[in-house]
Design a protein around this motif. Structure first.
Motif, PDB file in Angstrom:
ATOM      1  N   ALA A  27      40.578  75.070  58.714  1.00  0.00           N
ATOM      2  CA  ALA A  27      41.272  76.128  57.990  1.00  0.00           C
ATOM      3  C   ALA A  27      42.749  76.174  58.362  1.00  0.00           C
ATOM      4  CB  ALA A  27      40.609  77.479  58.259  1.00  0.00           C
ATOM      5  N   VAL A  28      43.051  76.081  59.642  1.00  0.00           N
ATOM      6  CA  VAL A  28      44.452  76.137  60.084  1.00  0.00           C
ATOM      7  C   VAL A  28      45.198  74.877  59.648  1.00  0.00           C
ATOM      8  CG1 VAL A  28      45.959  76.166  62.106  1.00  0.00           C
ATOM      9  CG2 VAL A  28      44.016  77.735  61.972  1.00  0.00           C
ATOM     10  N   LEU A  29      44.587  73.717  59.854  1.00  0.00           N
ATOM     11  CA  LEU A  29      45.247  72.458  59.487  1.00  0.00           C
ATOM     12  C   LEU A  29      45.545  72.408  57.993  1.00  0.00           C
ATOM     13  CD1 LEU A  29      46.181  69.558  60.184  1.00  0.00           C
ATOM     14  CD2 LEU A  29      43.831  68.838  59.705  1.00  0.00           C
ATOM     15  N   TYR A  30      44.546  72.677  57.172  1.00  0.00           N
ATOM     16  CA  TYR A  30      44.744  72.621  55.725  1.00  0.00           C
ATOM     17  C   TYR A  30      45.710  73.695  55.249  1.00  0.00           C
ATOM     18  CZ  TYR A  30      40.783  69.414  55.663  1.00  0.00           C
ATOM     19  OH  TYR A  30      39.947  68.361  55.878  1.00  0.00           O
ATOM     20  N   SER A  31      45.675  74.854  55.859  1.00  0.00           N
ATOM     21  CA  SER A  31      46.593  75.921  55.463  1.00  0.00           C
ATOM     22  C   SER A  31      48.036  75.545  55.757  1.00  0.00           C
ATOM     23  CB  SER A  31      46.232  77.221  56.177  1.00  0.00           C
ATOM     24  OG  SER A  31      44.952  77.646  55.772  1.00  0.00           O
ATOM     25  N   VAL A  32      48.283  74.968  56.905  1.00  0.00           N
ATOM     26  CA  VAL A  32      49.638  74.520  57.236  1.00  0.00           C
ATOM     27  C   VAL A  32      50.084  73.443  56.249  1.00  0.00           C
ATOM     28  CG1 VAL A  32      51.009  73.279  58.967  1.00  0.00           C
ATOM     29  CG2 VAL A  32      49.538  75.176  59.668  1.00  0.00           C
ATOM     30  N   VAL A  57      44.475  80.680  55.294  1.00  0.00           N
ATOM     31  CA  VAL A  57      43.534  80.683  56.420  1.00  0.00           C
ATOM     32  C   VAL A  57      42.343  81.590  56.115  1.00  0.00           C
ATOM     33  CG1 VAL A  57      43.216  81.403  58.818  1.00  0.00           C
ATOM     34  CG2 VAL A  57      45.180  80.014  58.200  1.00  0.00           C
ATOM     35  N   VAL A  58      42.613  82.788  55.593  1.00  0.00           N
ATOM     36  CA  VAL A  58      41.529  83.731  55.290  1.00  0.00           C
ATOM     37  C   VAL A  58      40.609  83.145  54.227  1.00  0.00           C
ATOM     38  CG1 VAL A  58      41.042  85.967  54.203  1.00  0.00           C
ATOM     39  CG2 VAL A  58      42.739  85.811  56.024  1.00  0.00           C
ATOM     40  N   PHE A  98      37.103  82.423  55.973  1.00  0.00           N
ATOM     41  CA  PHE A  98      36.143  83.489  55.718  1.00  0.00           C
ATOM     42  C   PHE A  98      35.479  83.390  54.347  1.00  0.00           C
ATOM     43  CE2 PHE A  98      39.173  85.202  58.830  1.00  0.00           C
ATOM     44  CZ  PHE A  98      38.297  85.343  59.890  1.00  0.00           C
ATOM     45  N   LEU A  99      36.218  82.951  53.343  1.00  0.00           N
ATOM     46  CA  LEU A  99      35.616  82.825  52.021  1.00  0.00           C
ATOM     47  C   LEU A  99      35.017  81.435  51.802  1.00  0.00           C
ATOM     48  CD1 LEU A  99      38.280  84.692  49.847  1.00  0.00           C
ATOM     49  CD2 LEU A  99      36.295  85.616  51.039  1.00  0.00           C
ATOM     50  N   GLY A 100      35.607  80.423  52.421  1.00  0.00           N
ATOM     51  CA  GLY A 100      35.139  79.062  52.219  1.00  0.00           C
ATOM     52  C   GLY A 100      34.251  78.516  53.317  1.00  0.00           C
ATOM     53  N   GLY A 101      34.190  79.208  54.453  1.00  0.00           N
ATOM     54  CA  GLY A 101      33.313  78.789  55.531  1.00  0.00           C
ATOM     55  C   GLY A 101      33.781  77.570  56.303  1.00  0.00           C
ATOM     56  N   GLU A 102      35.065  77.242  56.240  1.00  0.00           N
ATOM     57  CA  GLU A 102      35.590  76.105  56.990  1.00  0.00           C
ATOM     58  C   GLU A 102      35.658  76.443  58.475  1.00  0.00           C
ATOM     59  OE1 GLU A 102      36.458  73.095  55.901  1.00  0.00           O
ATOM     60  OE2 GLU A 102      36.078  73.531  53.797  1.00  0.00           O
ATOM     61  N   SER A 103      35.753  75.425  59.297  1.00  0.00           N
ATOM     62  CA  SER A 103      35.953  75.639  60.727  1.00  0.00           C
ATOM     63  C   SER A 103      37.381  76.137  60.946  1.00  0.00           C
ATOM     64  CB  SER A 103      35.731  74.335  61.496  1.00  0.00           C
ATOM     65  OG  SER A 103      36.774  73.412  61.212  1.00  0.00           O
TER      66      SER A 103
END
Length: 171
Positions: free
Chosen positions: A144-149, A130-131, A135-140
């Motif tokens: 960020a949450v969806l892809y991280s899961v 998520v971070v 924060f580093l990739g600028g995703e929404s």
């Protein structure tokens, strides 16, 4: 209904590579490039020493340090090759405010390593992903949450489910 084909003029406002090059930081110069090569060679050498301390084993019974040693040696060789023959390539970029993002990425990765044996890999991996994405990739936040899961789910399925590795995990 005509039989003649129409040609459409495609007007490109500018090549994206040219626009990207215009916004890039200025070149770092030969001294900075040499310093970067020497630092990476030093990191590789330190990794090789740590790998040997873990134990190499044999090719038939590899120890914990065998693959880290191979990677460390590759880093040293590539760093030294860059010192010798890399000067004909382009210059690296000068440090800018965006360069600190790499340090933030390293710090959060070290946080993952510290938390892994304590609470398993699921929660630290999810937080790291998520971070990095937000924060580093600028995703929404949603992306960020969806892809991280999804990333942590795939890692769990591969390493715990399919390969049965001995990774500390909660579930």
């Amino acid at each position: 209904m005509g039989t003649a084909t129409e040609e459409h003029d495609v007007h490109v406002d500018g090549d994206p590579a040219d626009e990207w090059a215009d916004s890039a930081p200025p070149p770092a110069g030969p001294v900075a490039n040499l310093a970067a090569c020497l630092v990476t060679a030093g990191v590789g050498a330190a990794g090789a020493v740590a790998a040997v301390a873990l134990g190499l084993g044999t090719p038939a019974q590899p120890g914990a340090g065998l693959w880290p040693l191979a990677v460390s040696v590759a880093v040293v060789v590539l760093s030294l090759a860059q010192v010798l023959i890399g000067r004909r390539g382009g210059d690296g970029e000068k440090f800018s405010r965006y360069s600190w993002l790499s340090l933030a990425g390293l710090a959060t990765l070290l946080g993952l390593v510290a938390l892994l044996p304590v609470i398993g890999f699921e929660i630290p991996s999810l937080l790291l992903s998520v971070v990095w994405m937000k924060f580093l990739g600028g995703e929404s936040w949603r992306s960020a949450v969806l892809y991280s899961v999804l990333v942590v789910g795939v890692l769990y399925a591969v390493f715990v489910g399919a390969l049965g590795t001995n990774v500390p995990h909660l579930f």
